[in-house]
Design a protein around this motif. Structure first.
Motif, mmCIF file in Angstrom:
data_model
loop_
_atom_site.group_PDB
_atom_site.id
_atom_site.type_symbol
_atom_site.label_atom_id
_atom_site.label_comp_id
_atom_site.label_asym_id
_atom_site.label_seq_id
_atom_site.Cartn_x
_atom_site.Cartn_y
_atom_site.Cartn_z
ATOM 1 N N GLY A 1 -16.141 -44.831 39.482
ATOM 2 C CA GLY A 1 -15.285 -45.562 40.412
ATOM 3 C C GLY A 1 -13.870 -45.009 40.440
ATOM 4 N N ILE A 2 -13.053 -45.622 41.256
ATOM 5 C CA ILE A 2 -11.650 -45.232 41.350
ATOM 6 C C ILE A 2 -10.894 -45.936 40.235
ATOM 7 C CG2 ILE A 2 -9.573 -45.362 42.755
ATOM 8 C CD1 ILE A 2 -11.322 -45.188 45.216
ATOM 9 N N GLY A 3 -10.211 -45.156 39.413
ATOM 10 C CA GLY A 3 -9.471 -45.713 38.291
ATOM 11 C C GLY A 3 -7.977 -45.754 38.565
ATOM 12 N N GLY A 4 -7.219 -46.050 37.535
ATOM 13 C CA GLY A 4 -5.762 -46.150 37.636
ATOM 14 C C GLY A 4 -5.083 -44.876 38.111
ATOM 15 N N PRO A 5 -5.380 -43.718 37.499
ATOM 16 C CA PRO A 5 -4.711 -42.478 37.927
ATOM 17 C C PRO A 5 -4.987 -42.137 39.398
ATOM 18 C CG PRO A 5 -5.782 -42.143 35.809
ATOM 19 C CD PRO A 5 -6.194 -43.493 36.306
ATOM 20 N N GLU A 6 -6.206 -42.386 39.833
ATOM 21 C CA GLU A 6 -6.541 -42.086 41.233
ATOM 22 C C GLU A 6 -5.763 -42.984 42.187
ATOM 23 O OE1 GLU A 6 -8.886 -42.650 38.908
ATOM 24 O OE2 GLU A 6 -10.001 -40.778 38.741
ATOM 25 N N LEU A 7 -5.648 -44.281 41.835
ATOM 26 C CA LEU A 7 -4.888 -45.209 42.682
ATOM 27 C C LEU A 7 -3.421 -44.816 42.766
ATOM 28 C CD1 LEU A 7 -6.406 -48.674 41.699
ATOM 29 C CD2 LEU A 7 -6.680 -47.433 43.839
ATOM 30 N N VAL B 1 -2.194 -41.761 42.537
ATOM 31 C CA VAL B 1 -2.117 -40.584 43.412
ATOM 32 C C VAL B 1 -2.244 -41.003 44.871
ATOM 33 C CG1 VAL B 1 -3.292 -38.445 44.075
ATOM 34 C CG2 VAL B 1 -2.922 -38.972 41.656
ATOM 35 N N ILE B 2 -3.172 -41.895 45.187
ATOM 36 C CA ILE B 2 -3.348 -42.373 46.567
ATOM 37 C C ILE B 2 -2.091 -43.089 47.035
ATOM 38 C CG2 ILE B 2 -4.631 -44.003 48.008
ATOM 39 C CD1 ILE B 2 -7.115 -43.283 46.306
ATOM 40 N N PHE B 3 -1.517 -43.935 46.190
ATOM 41 C CA PHE B 3 -0.304 -44.671 46.546
ATOM 42 C C PHE B 3 0.859 -43.715 46.819
ATOM 43 C CE2 PHE B 3 3.522 -47.167 45.364
ATOM 44 C CZ PHE B 3 3.410 -48.152 46.337
ATOM 45 N N LEU B 4 1.010 -42.686 45.982
ATOM 46 C CA LEU B 4 2.084 -41.707 46.198
ATOM 47 C C LEU B 4 1.880 -40.935 47.501
ATOM 48 C CD1 LEU B 4 2.569 -40.349 42.560
ATOM 49 C CD2 LEU B 4 4.103 -41.851 43.856
ATOM 50 N N LEU B 5 0.638 -40.598 47.817
ATOM 51 C CA LEU B 5 0.357 -39.906 49.082
ATOM 52 C C LEU B 5 0.685 -40.793 50.286
ATOM 53 C CD1 LEU B 5 -2.990 -38.058 48.286
ATOM 54 C CD2 LEU B 5 -0.744 -37.026 48.712
ATOM 55 N N VAL B 6 0.378 -42.072 50.187
ATOM 56 C CA VAL B 6 0.689 -42.999 51.275
ATOM 57 C C VAL B 6 2.203 -43.091 51.462
ATOM 58 C CG1 VAL B 6 0.608 -45.431 51.956
ATOM 59 C CG2 VAL B 6 -1.445 -44.319 51.105
ATOM 60 N N ILE B 7 2.945 -43.162 50.373
ATOM 61 C CA ILE B 7 4.408 -43.228 50.465
ATOM 62 C C ILE B 7 4.953 -41.964 51.114
ATOM 63 C CG2 ILE B 7 6.548 -43.211 49.114
ATOM 64 C CD1 ILE B 7 5.226 -45.148 47.192
ATOM 65 N N LEU B 8 4.405 -40.805 50.745
ATOM 66 C CA LEU B 8 4.866 -39.558 51.336
ATOM 67 C C LEU B 8 4.542 -39.476 52.830
ATOM 68 C CD1 LEU B 8 3.984 -36.971 48.555
ATOM 69 C CD2 LEU B 8 6.265 -37.709 49.260
ATOM 70 N N LEU B 9 3.373 -39.957 53.208
ATOM 71 C CA LEU B 9 2.960 -39.872 54.614
ATOM 72 C C LEU B 9 3.713 -40.857 55.508
ATOM 73 C CD1 LEU B 9 -0.903 -39.455 54.266
ATOM 74 C CD2 LEU B 9 0.728 -37.744 55.060
ATOM 75 N N PHE B 10 3.842 -42.100 55.062
ATOM 76 C CA PHE B 10 4.390 -43.142 55.927
ATOM 77 C C PHE B 10 5.843 -43.479 55.629
ATOM 78 C CE2 PHE B 10 -0.196 -43.894 55.930
ATOM 79 C CZ PHE B 10 -0.437 -43.868 57.292
ATOM 80 N N GLY B 11 6.312 -43.171 54.461
ATOM 81 C CA GLY B 11 7.673 -43.524 54.085
ATOM 82 C C GLY B 11 7.722 -44.918 53.502
ATOM 83 N N ALA B 12 8.665 -45.124 52.592
ATOM 84 C CA ALA B 12 8.756 -46.395 51.879
ATOM 85 C C ALA B 12 9.149 -47.548 52.806
ATOM 86 C CB ALA B 12 9.754 -46.270 50.735
ATOM 87 N N ASP B 13 9.912 -47.276 53.842
ATOM 88 C CA ASP B 13 10.352 -48.352 54.736
ATOM 89 C C ASP B 13 9.225 -48.867 55.636
ATOM 90 O OD1 ASP B 13 10.349 -45.882 55.993
ATOM 91 O OD2 ASP B 13 11.882 -46.453 57.457
ATOM 92 N N LYS B 14 8.201 -48.071 55.865
ATOM 93 C CA LYS B 14 7.110 -48.509 56.739
ATOM 94 C C LYS B 14 5.942 -49.140 55.984
ATOM 95 C CE LYS B 14 8.149 -45.638 60.554
ATOM 96 N NZ LYS B 14 7.668 -45.134 61.785
ATOM 97 N N LEU B 15 5.962 -49.098 54.662
ATOM 98 C CA LEU B 15 4.864 -49.667 53.888
ATOM 99 C C LEU B 15 4.678 -51.163 54.117
ATOM 100 C CD1 LEU B 15 4.914 -47.775 50.485
ATOM 101 C CD2 LEU B 15 3.239 -47.644 52.302
ATOM 102 N N PRO B 16 5.733 -51.986 54.142
ATOM 103 C CA PRO B 16 5.517 -53.418 54.403
ATOM 104 C C PRO B 16 4.876 -53.680 55.763
ATOM 105 C CG PRO B 16 7.698 -53.077 53.504
ATOM 106 C CD PRO B 16 7.123 -51.719 53.791
ATOM 107 N N LYS B 17 5.292 -52.923 56.788
ATOM 108 C CA LYS B 17 4.704 -53.087 58.119
ATOM 109 C C LYS B 17 3.235 -52.679 58.106
ATOM 110 C CE LYS B 17 9.021 -52.231 60.551
ATOM 111 N NZ LYS B 17 9.739 -51.301 61.426
ATOM 112 N N LEU B 18 2.937 -51.591 57.401
ATOM 113 C CA LEU B 18 1.561 -51.119 57.304
ATOM 114 C C LEU B 18 0.697 -52.140 56.563
ATOM 115 C CD1 LEU B 18 -0.439 -48.758 57.777
ATOM 116 C CD2 LEU B 18 0.286 -47.867 55.562
ATOM 117 N N ALA B 19 1.225 -52.703 55.481
ATOM 118 C CA ALA B 19 0.481 -53.704 54.716
ATOM 119 C C ALA B 19 0.252 -54.964 55.549
ATOM 120 C CB ALA B 19 1.234 -54.047 53.433
ATOM 121 N N ARG B 20 1.266 -55.389 56.298
ATOM 122 C CA ARG B 20 1.138 -56.581 57.140
ATOM 123 C C ARG B 20 0.077 -56.361 58.214
ATOM 124 N NH1 ARG B 20 6.062 -56.819 58.969
ATOM 125 N NH2 ARG B 20 6.808 -57.835 57.089
ATOM 126 N N ALA B 21 0.115 -55.196 58.857
ATOM 127 C CA ALA B 21 -0.865 -54.892 59.899
ATOM 128 C C ALA B 21 -2.280 -54.844 59.319
ATOM 129 C CB ALA B 21 -0.525 -53.574 60.581
#
Length: 93
Positions: free
Chosen positions: A9-15, A17-37
């Motif tokens: 399964g997906i463990g802590g280190p993988e999560l 890495v995925i979270f850091l990639l999301v921050i790089l792609l969308f930017g920290a300011d857009k994460l709340p909007k993305l989570a809400r959507a």
């Protein structure tokens, strides 16, 4: 021989890495909007699933009621036919 690339399964280190990639792609300011959507989309999906389940339950209930009603009508019809037959037999010829 093929070696599987993903085992387990997906463990802590993988999560992380995925979270850091999301921050790089969308930017920290857009994460709340993305989570809400994402939350709203999941809510709509849940609502639609519940509506479909309710419709299926209603259909099952109606099918059961119509089967019961058909059986009752046959019983009543059979009783009437029996009474008519006995009245015909009892009348003098």
């Amino acid at each position: 021989m093929t070696i599987p690339l993903f085992i387990g399964g997906i463990g802590g280190p993988e999560l992380i890495v995925i979270f850091l990639l999301v921050i790089l792609l969308f930017g920290a300011d857009k994460l709340p909007k993305l989570a809400r959507a994402s939350g709203e989309a999941m809510g709509e999906f849940q609502k639609g699933r519940e509506e479909i389940e309710q419709e299926l339950e209603d259909a099952r209930t109606k099918a059961t009621e119509s089967t019961t009603t058909s059986t009752d009508e046959e019983t009543v019809t059979g009783d009437i036919e029996t009474e008519t037959d006995s009245e015909t037999d009892a009348s003098p010829a």
